[in-house]
Each structure stands twice: as C-alpha cells, then as structure tokens.
Scaffold this motif. Structure first.
Motif, PDB file in Angstrom:
ATOM      1  N   LEU A  10       1.828   2.834   1.230  1.00 45.90           N
ATOM      2  CA  LEU A  10       1.921   1.502   0.629  1.00 45.90           C
ATOM      3  C   LEU A  10       1.283   0.444   1.517  1.00 45.90           C
ATOM      4  CD1 LEU A  10       5.523   1.220  -0.867  1.00 45.90           C
ATOM      5  CD2 LEU A  10       3.385   1.548  -2.081  1.00 45.90           C
ATOM      6  N   LEU A  11       1.419   0.625   2.829  1.00 45.40           N
ATOM      7  CA  LEU A  11       0.917  -0.374   3.781  1.00 45.40           C
ATOM      8  C   LEU A  11      -0.465   0.028   4.295  1.00 45.40           C
ATOM      9  CD1 LEU A  11       4.261  -0.994   5.698  1.00 45.40           C
ATOM     10  CD2 LEU A  11       3.101  -2.592   4.154  1.00 45.40           C
ATOM     11  N   ALA A  12      -1.351   0.383   3.385  1.00 47.40           N
ATOM     12  CA  ALA A  12      -2.700   0.827   3.756  1.00 47.40           C
ATOM     13  C   ALA A  12      -3.391  -0.238   4.602  1.00 47.40           C
ATOM     14  CB  ALA A  12      -3.510   1.105   2.499  1.00 47.40           C
ATOM     15  N   PRO A  13      -4.021   0.166   5.712  1.00 44.51           N
ATOM     16  CA  PRO A  13      -4.642  -0.816   6.614  1.00 44.51           C
ATOM     17  C   PRO A  13      -5.651  -1.737   5.942  1.00 44.51           C
ATOM     18  CG  PRO A  13      -4.528   1.330   7.666  1.00 44.51           C
ATOM     19  CD  PRO A  13      -4.108   1.536   6.243  1.00 44.51           C
ATOM     20  N   ARG A  14      -6.367  -1.235   4.925  1.00 45.40           N
ATOM     21  CA  ARG A  14      -7.373  -2.094   4.296  1.00 45.40           C
ATOM     22  C   ARG A  14      -6.720  -3.255   3.541  1.00 45.40           C
ATOM     23  NH1 ARG A  14      -6.684   2.314   1.252  1.00 45.40           N
ATOM     24  NH2 ARG A  14      -6.590   2.201  -1.039  1.00 45.40           N
ATOM     25  N   PHE A  15      -5.427  -3.118   3.232  1.00 48.23           N
ATOM     26  CA  PHE A  15      -4.712  -4.189   2.542  1.00 48.23           C
ATOM     27  C   PHE A  15      -3.779  -4.955   3.484  1.00 48.23           C
ATOM     28  CE2 PHE A  15      -4.907  -1.242  -1.365  1.00 48.23           C
ATOM     29  CZ  PHE A  15      -6.132  -1.776  -1.757  1.00 48.23           C
ATOM     30  N   PHE A  16      -3.114  -4.225   4.374  1.00 50.08           N
ATOM     31  CA  PHE A  16      -2.054  -4.815   5.181  1.00 50.08           C
ATOM     32  C   PHE A  16      -2.249  -4.462   6.654  1.00 50.08           C
ATOM     33  CE2 PHE A  16      -0.138  -3.777   0.986  1.00 50.08           C
ATOM     34  CZ  PHE A  16       0.108  -5.071   0.548  1.00 50.08           C
ATOM     35  N   ALA A  17      -3.328  -4.925   7.208  1.00 47.90           N
ATOM     36  CA  ALA A  17      -3.658  -4.620   8.601  1.00 47.90           C
ATOM     37  C   ALA A  17      -2.497  -4.984   9.516  1.00 47.90           C
ATOM     38  CB  ALA A  17      -4.917  -5.383   9.008  1.00 47.90           C
ATOM     39  N   ASN A  18      -2.115  -4.031  10.371  1.00 46.72           N
ATOM     40  CA  ASN A  18      -1.088  -4.191  11.418  1.00 46.72           C
ATOM     41  C   ASN A  18       0.353  -4.178  10.904  1.00 46.72           C
ATOM     42  OD1 ASN A  18      -3.170  -4.509  13.359  1.00 46.72           O
ATOM     43  ND2 ASN A  18      -3.300  -6.700  12.878  1.00 46.72           N
ATOM     44  N   TRP A  19       0.579  -4.282   9.601  1.00 46.66           N
ATOM     45  CA  TRP A  19       1.953  -4.326   9.116  1.00 46.66           C
ATOM     46  C   TRP A  19       2.645  -2.970   9.218  1.00 46.66           C
ATOM     47  CZ3 TRP A  19       4.662  -8.490   8.837  1.00 46.66           C
ATOM     48  CH2 TRP A  19       4.065  -9.710   8.538  1.00 46.66           C
ATOM     49  N   ALA A  20       1.908  -1.869   9.037  1.00 45.96           N
ATOM     50  CA  ALA A  20       2.542  -0.551   9.083  1.00 45.96           C
ATOM     51  C   ALA A  20       3.201  -0.310  10.441  1.00 45.96           C
ATOM     52  CB  ALA A  20       1.516   0.534   8.774  1.00 45.96           C
ATOM     53  N   LYS A  21       2.490  -0.579  11.507  1.00 47.69           N
ATOM     54  CA  LYS A  21       3.030  -0.357  12.857  1.00 47.69           C
ATOM     55  C   LYS A  21       4.276  -1.192  13.087  1.00 47.69           C
ATOM     56  CE  LYS A  21       1.726  -0.607  17.741  1.00 47.69           C
ATOM     57  NZ  LYS A  21       0.643  -0.949  18.709  1.00 47.69           N
ATOM     58  N   LEU A  22       4.292  -2.390  12.538  1.00 48.78           N
ATOM     59  CA  LEU A  22       5.409  -3.304  12.747  1.00 48.78           C
ATOM     60  C   LEU A  22       6.616  -2.945  11.891  1.00 48.78           C
ATOM     61  CD1 LEU A  22       6.297  -5.996  14.112  1.00 48.78           C
ATOM     62  CD2 LEU A  22       5.401  -7.163  12.082  1.00 48.78           C
ATOM     63  N   LEU A  23       6.380  -2.549  10.634  1.00 46.95           N
ATOM     64  CA  LEU A  23       7.481  -2.440   9.682  1.00 46.95           C
ATOM     65  C   LEU A  23       7.988  -1.021   9.450  1.00 46.95           C
ATOM     66  CD1 LEU A  23       6.345  -5.005   6.950  1.00 46.95           C
ATOM     67  CD2 LEU A  23       7.969  -5.349   8.815  1.00 46.95           C
TER      68      LEU A  23
END
Length: 324
Positions: A10-23
């Motif tokens: 859901l938090l693909a980097p092309r859409f949500f850069a840096n959010w995956a690592k944080l959330l």
C-alpha cells in the motif's frame, strides 16, 4: 502475502516515499495489540477475490464506481457480492463494483457535497484523512485531483473493506492504514490538507487532537474538521452523561462559536464554519449492507429533535482553518 508485505504494498515508494519505513513498525504494533478475531477470515476472503480488469473507473461522483456489470458473468458477479457481504457492516459509501451496488449506512456523498465547494482545491495535494473508515472519502479526494491520500483508521474491518475495494480498483496513490493520529510522529508537517471528520467528539482531549492535526500540516495547509455541534453561544459545550444517540464514547460536543475559539487557541488561523446540517435518515439509515440499528432507532420516537437520551438530535458542522 504477509501482513507486512500487504501494507508495504500500500505504501509503494513511488506514491509514499519514506512513509513505509516510518509507519510499518507502528502498523505491526497496532495489529498485534488490536487484532480482531475475524482478521484472518477477512484476509483469506481478500486473497480469494477474483481479479478483474475494470473497464470503467469513476472516483469523482457520488457513487465510487469500479468496473461495470459487463466485466464479468453473472456467476462471477454473484461470487463477488457474496464475498463483499462477508465484510458486513458497510458504514461508509456508496460504491458500485462490477455492477454490485453497496448501499452503505451513511450516504457519505452528501457530506462530500457539503464541503467540496468550500475547501481549497485538492489538485496536486498530499492529503491525510484521519478516522477515514473504509476510505470512501479518500477515493473522492483522489477523484478531486489529490496527488496522494493516506487514510488512517484503527478499525480493522474498515481497513479490510478498503482493501477489498482497492483489489478491484487497482494500484492508486491511496492507502488506508490501521493507525490512529497518535501513531504519526509529532511535527511531521507533511500534508497540504488534513481531514478529521467524525472524530473530535470521540476524543477525551479535543485540544490534544487539534494539536495532533496541526502537527501533520505544512505551514499554510488546510484543516477540514467535521464534528457534532450543539446550538448556542461561545462557551457552550454538551458533555453527555452516559451515551449520546446510543454512542458510548462521546465526550465533548461544542457549539460552533466554542469550537472556533478552540481552533484559535490551538494556533490555527482563519477558522470559519462553512456548513451546519442536521443529520437525517436520508443520510444515515439501515440498509441491506448495514443491517443493524441506525439513526431512526437513536432518536426519540415522539420527538425527532431529541435523541433517545433526551439530548439535541445530531447536528454536524464543517470547519476550515489554516496552519500557521
């Protein structure tokens, strides 16, 4: 697919850069703390949904439409409807998926109509939708031109419903995550627009909630706040003893002038009211997709201007304000 991979997707980097690592670590904690007994069944149902290529997509109108009835045969459509009904109750919508109308409890499109002409245009904006339910408004935000939308809601059924809709809609820059606003690091200041609709009255500390919302907005970003209100002058606040319209966790219902003063005290600028509306059974009602009690059961049968507890009937207002 593991839960981590599910939400990482859901938090693909092309859409949500840096959010995956944080959330993602916070999502994992939430899933372990608040795991619902039906979550394994819901995820199994998601894995078994047929994959169809939608011939039409429309996120910009009252009914979020994904595909039409010509995209599959009757047997497949019936199997899809049977699967979607396993995610009962559907609270927010409406949706139409391959010709299946999901007639949800709330006509969420009516709320969208009340605010869409008043808010700053969403074109190119990064949006956070707090307490988003199954993501109906997040899809509408995307349809209004938002660059990306993150919705957060700790209710796992809402997340599962979003994942079912997204399964048919495809890969878009919209995500609904099983998180609360408190899971976002303080002072991220990352969003151009933050929505909080139907949340404030559920918070024990409304000022803490306003501070959390402000901390998610960039300077000059817009807060869109929708909440229950009562009629009255500045200083009036209803603090229900026990339930309000059969809801257990309603803490503070301010008058519009009171909430405007709260917004100013919280540091917001240009706070204003853009709509005040009574909630009616046209907007909230029981349906075949939400078979439990609804608004009509929560009002005094002899006086629809009062709740069954004797409080003023639900009245909702939309406020806009700007982060400093």
């Amino acid at each position: 697919m593991s839960e981590r991979n599910l939400f990482a997707g859901l938090l693909a980097p092309r859409f949500f850069a840096n959010w995956a690592k944080l959330l993602l670590p916070r999502i994992q904690v939430r899933l372990q703390e608040g795991r619902h007994g039906n979550w394994p069944a819901w995820t199994k149902c998601l894995r078994e949904l047929p994959k169809l290529a939608p011939t039409t997509l429309d996120f910009a109108r009252d009914i979020v439409r994904i595909g039409d009835e010509t995209d599959c045969d009757d047997v497949t459509r019936q199997s899809i409807e049977t699967a979607l009904r396993r995610f009962h109750p559907w609270r927010k919508g409406p949706y139409a998926i391959h010709g299946i109308l999901i007639d949800t409890e709330w006509r969420s499109d009516l709320k969208w109509r009340r605010l869409e002409g008043a808010i700053a245009p969403l074109t190119g904006r990064r949006v956070l939708d707090v307490g988003c339910g199954n993501g109906y408004h997040a899809w509408r935000m995307l349809g209004a031109g938002a660059k990306s939308v993150i919705g957060i809601d700790p209710t796992l059924l809402s997340v599962a419903q979003f994942l079912a809709v997204r399964h048919f809609a495809g890969d878009w820059p919209v995500a609904v995550l099983p998180l609360g606003i408190e899971d976002f690091p303080a002072g991220t200041c990352a969003f151009d627009t933050v929505f909080s609709m139907g949340v404030l009255y559920h918070r024990r500390s409304p000022f803490d909630h306003l501070a959390e919302l402000k901390g998610c907005l960039r300077s000059g970003g817009e807060l869109v706040l929708e909440t229950l209100v009562v009629e009255g002058e500045a200083g009036r606040v209803l603090v229900p003893e026990g339930r309000y319209a059969q809801m257990r966790n309603v803490w503070f219902i301010p008058s519009p002038p009171t909430l405007l003063s709260w917004l100013a005290r919280a540091g917001f600028r240009r706070a204003r009211v853009v709509d005040i509306s009574l909630t009616t059974s046209r907007e909230q009602r029981s349906t075949g997709w939400m078979r439990f009690q609804s608004l009509a059961d929560f009002l005094d049968p002899d006086d629809s201007s009062r709740t069954v507890e004797g409080h003023p009937a639900p009245r909702r207002a939309i406020f806009l304000a700007e982060a400093p």
